[in-house]
Each structure stands twice: as structure tokens, then as C-alpha cells.
Scaffold this motif. Structure first.
Motif, PDB file in Angstrom:
ATOM      1  N   SER A   1       1.119  -1.556   0.138  1.00 52.27           N
ATOM      2  CA  SER A   1       0.123   0.097   0.520  1.00 52.27           C
ATOM      3  C   SER A   1       1.355   1.285  -0.054  1.00 52.27           C
ATOM      4  O   SER A   1       0.467   2.399  -0.435  1.00 52.27           O
ATOM      5  CB  SER A   1      -0.699   0.115   1.453  1.00 52.27           C
ATOM      6  OG  SER A   1      -0.468   0.108   2.232  1.00 52.27           O
ATOM      7  N   TYR A   2       2.031   1.262   0.540  1.00 49.64           N
ATOM      8  CA  TYR A   2       3.659   2.047   0.339  1.00 49.64           C
ATOM      9  C   TYR A   2       4.508   2.633  -0.622  1.00 49.64           C
ATOM     10  O   TYR A   2       4.815   2.757  -0.775  1.00 49.64           O
ATOM     11  CB  TYR A   2       4.079   1.918   2.021  1.00 49.64           C
ATOM     12  CG  TYR A   2       3.010   2.965   2.945  1.00 49.64           C
ATOM     13  CD1 TYR A   2       2.517   3.418   3.049  1.00 49.64           C
ATOM     14  CD2 TYR A   2       2.753   1.807   4.056  1.00 49.64           C
ATOM     15  CE1 TYR A   2       1.668   4.427   4.306  1.00 49.64           C
ATOM     16  CE2 TYR A   2       2.294   2.042   5.496  1.00 49.64           C
ATOM     17  CZ  TYR A   2       1.419   3.746   5.016  1.00 49.64           C
ATOM     18  OH  TYR A   2       0.792   3.466   5.957  1.00 49.64           O
ATOM     19  N   ASN A   3       3.247   0.879  -1.601  1.00 57.25           N
ATOM     20  CA  ASN A   3       4.559   1.092  -3.163  1.00 57.25           C
ATOM     21  C   ASN A   3       5.751   0.548  -2.783  1.00 57.25           C
ATOM     22  O   ASN A   3       6.507   0.959  -3.392  1.00 57.25           O
ATOM     23  CB  ASN A   3       4.613   2.223  -3.683  1.00 57.25           C
ATOM     24  CG  ASN A   3       3.286   2.601  -4.664  1.00 57.25           C
ATOM     25  OD1 ASN A   3       2.479   1.941  -4.971  1.00 57.25           O
ATOM     26  ND2 ASN A   3       2.899   3.880  -4.396  1.00 57.25           N
ATOM     27  N   GLU A   4       5.780  -0.589  -1.611  1.00 64.05           N
ATOM     28  CA  GLU A   4       7.303  -1.137  -1.435  1.00 64.05           C
ATOM     29  C   GLU A   4       7.515  -2.458  -1.744  1.00 64.05           C
ATOM     30  O   GLU A   4       6.389  -3.236  -0.850  1.00 64.05           O
ATOM     31  CB  GLU A   4       7.437  -0.650   0.399  1.00 64.05           C
ATOM     32  CG  GLU A   4       9.007  -1.245   0.746  1.00 64.05           C
ATOM     33  CD  GLU A   4       9.221  -1.430   1.918  1.00 64.05           C
ATOM     34  OE1 GLU A   4      10.094  -1.518   2.302  1.00 64.05           O
ATOM     35  OE2 GLU A   4       8.461  -0.747   3.171  1.00 64.05           O
ATOM     36  N   TRP A   5       7.110  -2.525  -2.483  1.00 61.13           N
ATOM     37  CA  TRP A   5       6.978  -4.491  -3.613  1.00 61.13           C
ATOM     38  C   TRP A   5       7.141  -5.042  -2.502  1.00 61.13           C
ATOM     39  O   TRP A   5       7.327  -6.457  -2.446  1.00 61.13           O
ATOM     40  CB  TRP A   5       6.463  -4.183  -4.585  1.00 61.13           C
ATOM     41  CG  TRP A   5       5.776  -3.325  -5.503  1.00 61.13           C
ATOM     42  CD1 TRP A   5       6.339  -2.089  -5.918  1.00 61.13           C
ATOM     43  CD2 TRP A   5       4.402  -3.006  -5.762  1.00 61.13           C
ATOM     44  NE1 TRP A   5       4.673  -1.196  -6.282  1.00 61.13           N
ATOM     45  CE2 TRP A   5       3.674  -2.104  -5.367  1.00 61.13           C
ATOM     46  CE3 TRP A   5       2.899  -3.920  -5.195  1.00 61.13           C
ATOM     47  CZ2 TRP A   5       2.609  -1.686  -6.530  1.00 61.13           C
ATOM     48  CZ3 TRP A   5       2.448  -3.947  -5.301  1.00 61.13           C
ATOM     49  CH2 TRP A   5       1.562  -2.965  -6.287  1.00 61.13           C
ATOM     50  N   VAL A   6       8.861  -4.755  -2.743  1.00 65.52           N
ATOM     51  CA  VAL A   6       9.772  -6.111  -1.475  1.00 65.52           C
ATOM     52  C   VAL A   6      10.257  -5.965  -0.461  1.00 65.52           C
ATOM     53  O   VAL A   6      11.494  -5.530  -0.738  1.00 65.52           O
ATOM     54  CB  VAL A   6      10.796  -6.406  -3.443  1.00 65.52           C
ATOM     55  CG1 VAL A   6      11.013  -7.983  -2.594  1.00 65.52           C
ATOM     56  CG2 VAL A   6       9.952  -7.397  -4.030  1.00 65.52           C
ATOM     57  N   PRO A   7       9.642  -5.362   0.645  1.00 67.65           N
ATOM     58  CA  PRO A   7      10.135  -4.707   1.291  1.00 67.65           C
ATOM     59  C   PRO A   7      11.268  -5.979   2.347  1.00 67.65           C
ATOM     60  O   PRO A   7      11.381  -6.962   2.143  1.00 67.65           O
ATOM     61  CB  PRO A   7       8.787  -4.940   2.586  1.00 67.65           C
ATOM     62  CG  PRO A   7       8.368  -5.614   2.191  1.00 67.65           C
ATOM     63  CD  PRO A   7       8.460  -5.814   0.693  1.00 67.65           C
ATOM     64  N   GLU A   8      11.788  -5.315   2.793  1.00 67.04           N
ATOM     65  CA  GLU A   8      13.448  -5.709   3.146  1.00 67.04           C
ATOM     66  C   GLU A   8      13.199  -5.692   5.360  1.00 67.04           C
ATOM     67  O   GLU A   8      13.292  -5.052   5.065  1.00 67.04           O
ATOM     68  CB  GLU A   8      14.603  -5.202   3.207  1.00 67.04           C
ATOM     69  CG  GLU A   8      15.657  -5.378   3.658  1.00 67.04           C
ATOM     70  CD  GLU A   8      17.468  -4.819   3.169  1.00 67.04           C
ATOM     71  OE1 GLU A   8      17.506  -5.006   4.254  1.00 67.04           O
ATOM     72  OE2 GLU A   8      16.867  -3.984   2.145  1.00 67.04           O
ATOM     73  N   ILE A   9      13.171  -6.879   5.228  1.00 68.78           N
ATOM     74  CA  ILE A   9      13.029  -7.400   6.611  1.00 68.78           C
ATOM     75  C   ILE A   9      14.697  -8.144   7.471  1.00 68.78           C
ATOM     76  O   ILE A   9      15.441  -8.577   6.612  1.00 68.78           O
ATOM     77  CB  ILE A   9      12.483  -8.646   7.180  1.00 68.78           C
ATOM     78  CG1 ILE A   9      10.760  -8.599   6.625  1.00 68.78           C
ATOM     79  CG2 ILE A   9      12.377  -9.507   8.457  1.00 68.78           C
ATOM     80  CD1 ILE A   9      10.176  -9.298   6.639  1.00 68.78           C
ATOM     81  N   THR A  10      14.838  -7.345   8.648  1.00 70.38           N
ATOM     82  CA  THR A  10      15.586  -8.287   8.824  1.00 70.38           C
ATOM     83  C   THR A  10      15.982  -8.618  10.079  1.00 70.38           C
ATOM     84  O   THR A  10      14.903  -8.811  10.823  1.00 70.38           O
ATOM     85  CB  THR A  10      16.921  -6.463   9.997  1.00 70.38           C
ATOM     86  OG1 THR A  10      16.978  -5.305   8.414  1.00 70.38           O
ATOM     87  CG2 THR A  10      18.208  -6.721  10.741  1.00 70.38           C
TER      88      THR A  10
END
Length: 154
Positions: A141-150
Motif C-alpha cells: 500500500s506504500y508502494n514497497e513491493w519487496v520490503p526488506e526484513i532484518t
């Protein structure tokens, strides 16, 4: 955890929560034999039975940043996941991911892509996986299609 609860969390809390959730899902998926590890093995599963894939994790580290072939594979995997409504995240520590999905005797050299598949009998459900799906939905929904997770440290 509802979508509203995820949205109202502070970004640092959300990142920590999703990292723990991803680790929990990977550990329980491994225990339930619901993991596919490796770029080529993942591509085979996606080609043969895309409906069995529930979640995708891409891992990149500095050693492979300039690997053009790997970047092309990642682009194709991402496109496939988007076309088939498969939630996808990235992590920046392939070594840590390999530690989670491997065992002490076995470390995976190609843990660049890890798929979480659905078991045939649909008896296994993980609440942490639902948290990750909600996190991906919010990120899109925030146009972050592949979010990064730590991933959390050991």
C-alpha cells in the motif's frame, strides 16, 4: 495481529516484529517440511505447482550484489510472485538465513531464495505467516513491493 495493529506500530517495532515472525515461520516450515531452498529449486517448484507456494524470501549479501545472473533470477522470481499473488520479502543477510533454514551439519550455499510451501493436507497454519502476509500487504500500500526484513541476531 490485525492489519490495524500492524499499521499503528512504530517502524522500529514493526521491523523487529516482522523479523521475529519471519524466523518463526522459517523454523516451523522447516519442521513441517514446507521449505524449498535455492534459486533453481524454487524455480522448479514455481513452474510445476505455483499454487503450493505461500511465501517467498529473497536473500542478498554484499558478495553477490554484482552477480548479474542472480539479479536476473531475482527479477523473474519477483515478477512471478507478483503475478501469482505470492507475498515476497527480502533479507540482507544470506548467512543468517542459511543458519535458520539449515541445520548444524548443513549450511546452504544457495539460500538466495527460500519458498514456504503449503502442505498437501493443509493441516499446518502459522499465525506468524499471517503477520508476514499483513506486513507485505501494508508495504504494497506504500508502494514497497519487496520490503526488506532484518532477521534477528542469534
Amino acid at each position: 495481529m490485525t492489519l490495524e495493529e500492524v499499521v499503528t506500530q512504530k517502524p522500529s517495532e514493526r521491523a523487529q516484529c516482522t523479523g521475529k515472525a519471519l524466523e518463526e515461520v522459517l523454523v516451523s516450515s522447516k519442521a513441517n517440511d514446507c521449505l524449498t531452498i535455492g534459486v533453481y529449486e524454487s524455480a522448479k517448484v514455481m513452474n510445476v505447482d505455483p499454487d503450493s507456494v505461500s511465501f517467498c524470501v529473497l536473500a542478498m549479501d554484499e558478495e553477490f550484489e554484482c552477480d548479474i545472473a542472480l539479479q536476473i533470477h531475482f527479477t523473474l522470481i519477483q515478477a512471478f510472485c507478483f503475478d501469482n499473488d505470492i507475498s515476497i520479502v527480502s533479507v540482507n543477510d544470506m548467512q543468517r538465513l542459511s543458519e535458520i533454514v539449515g541445520d548444524n551439519a548443513e549450511q546452504f550455499e544457495d539460500a538466495h531464495c527460500v519458498l514456504i510451501t503449503k502442505p498437501a493436507e493443509d493441516s499446518w497454519e502459522d499465525p506468524a505467516l499471517e503477520k508476514l502476509h499483513l506486513f507485505c500487504e501494508e508495504s504494497r500500500s506504500y508502494n514497497e513491493w519487496v520490503p526488506e526484513i532484518t532477521l534477528p541476531e542469534r
